[in-house]
Design an enzyme around this catalytic site. Structure first.
Site, PDB file in Angstrom:
ATOM      1  N   THR A  38      -1.777   4.455   0.737  1.00  0.00           N
ATOM      2  CA  THR A  38      -1.069   3.179   0.759  1.00  0.00           C
ATOM      3  C   THR A  38      -1.704   2.233   1.779  1.00  0.00           C
ATOM      4  O   THR A  38      -2.368   2.656   2.723  1.00  0.00           O
ATOM      5  CB  THR A  38       0.424   3.375   1.076  1.00  0.00           C
ATOM      6  OG1 THR A  38       0.570   3.993   2.355  1.00  0.00           O
ATOM      7  CG2 THR A  38       1.094   4.234   0.019  1.00  0.00           C
ATOM      8  N   ASP A  39      -1.475   0.948   1.565  1.00  0.00           N
ATOM      9  CA  ASP A  39      -2.031  -0.065   2.456  1.00  0.00           C
ATOM     10  C   ASP A  39      -0.956  -0.582   3.412  1.00  0.00           C
ATOM     11  O   ASP A  39       0.171  -0.083   3.435  1.00  0.00           O
ATOM     12  CB  ASP A  39      -2.676  -1.201   1.658  1.00  0.00           C
ATOM     13  CG  ASP A  39      -1.702  -1.938   0.759  1.00  0.00           C
ATOM     14  OD1 ASP A  39      -0.474  -1.848   0.965  1.00  0.00           O
ATOM     15  OD2 ASP A  39      -2.177  -2.632  -0.163  1.00  0.00           O
ATOM     16  N   GLN A  40      -1.293  -1.596   4.176  1.00  0.00           N
ATOM     17  CA  GLN A  40      -0.373  -2.146   5.170  1.00  0.00           C
ATOM     18  C   GLN A  40       0.890  -2.735   4.531  1.00  0.00           C
ATOM     19  O   GLN A  40       1.937  -2.794   5.147  1.00  0.00           O
ATOM     20  CB  GLN A  40      -1.092  -3.214   5.999  1.00  0.00           C
ATOM     21  CG  GLN A  40      -0.298  -3.689   7.184  1.00  0.00           C
ATOM     22  CD  GLN A  40      -1.112  -4.612   8.070  1.00  0.00           C
ATOM     23  OE1 GLN A  40      -2.244  -4.948   7.768  1.00  0.00           O
ATOM     24  NE2 GLN A  40      -0.538  -5.026   9.176  1.00  0.00           N
TER      25      GLN A  40
ATOM     26  N   TYR B 298       1.943  -0.517  -0.425  1.00  0.00           N
ATOM     27  CA  TYR B 298       1.600  -0.301  -1.829  1.00  0.00           C
ATOM     28  C   TYR B 298       0.410   0.649  -1.900  1.00  0.00           C
ATOM     29  O   TYR B 298      -0.393   0.722  -0.965  1.00  0.00           O
ATOM     30  CB  TYR B 298       1.189  -1.601  -2.514  1.00  0.00           C
ATOM     31  CG  TYR B 298       2.253  -2.664  -2.572  1.00  0.00           C
ATOM     32  CD1 TYR B 298       3.594  -2.357  -2.783  1.00  0.00           C
ATOM     33  CD2 TYR B 298       1.911  -3.997  -2.437  1.00  0.00           C
ATOM     34  CE1 TYR B 298       4.562  -3.339  -2.850  1.00  0.00           C
ATOM     35  CE2 TYR B 298       2.873  -4.991  -2.510  1.00  0.00           C
ATOM     36  CZ  TYR B 298       4.202  -4.646  -2.714  1.00  0.00           C
ATOM     37  OH  TYR B 298       5.146  -5.626  -2.782  1.00  0.00           O
TER      38      TYR B 298
END
Length: 125
Positions: free
Chosen positions: A23-25, A28
């Site tokens: 996942t990203d910041q 997502y």
């Protein structure tokens, strides 16, 4: 390399539980990881039909990706259980695999489509 009549048009399914590291910041699944999920599904599909990558490569057969496309429909998040469905078509030395990643095992009549698209490989060797 050819598909047997038993596998022509067959839909293969591979489940993936999204790890936190994917996942990203924004919380997502990072967009490039969907191509990784497609690759994981492709590897399992080949294994299921009796042609695992390792065995193909040992025979001197390679399947480089020459095209990849991914259309993002909805976000996936940490710990989601995704199912990547794949179906392949072989024409000459080209292998086109279409993928559809869904979430919603609890609602089989209407799972949420997360990402979809094809990859195209060529058979070398």
């Amino acid at each position: 390399m050819s598909t047997s009549p038993d596998n022509a048009g067959k839909i293969f399914r591979h489940s993936i539980r999204v790890p936190y590291a994917h996942t990203d910041q924004m919380r997502y699944v990072y967009y490039a990881n969907y191509l990784v999920y497609f690759e994981m599904a492709r590897s399992e599909m080949l294994r299921e039909i009796g042609l695992p990558y390792g065995e193909l490569e040992a025979r001197g057969v390679f399947l480089p990706v020459i095209e990849a496309h991914c259309e993002y429909k909805a976000p996936a998040h940490f710990d989601d259980l995704l199912t990547v469905a794949s179906c392949c078509e072989i024409k000459g030395v080209r292998l086109t695999i279409r993928y559809e990643s869904t979430r919603g095992a609890g609602a089989p009549d209407a799972p949420a489509i997360i990402a979809a698209g094809p990859t195209v490989q060529v058979c070398l060797g």
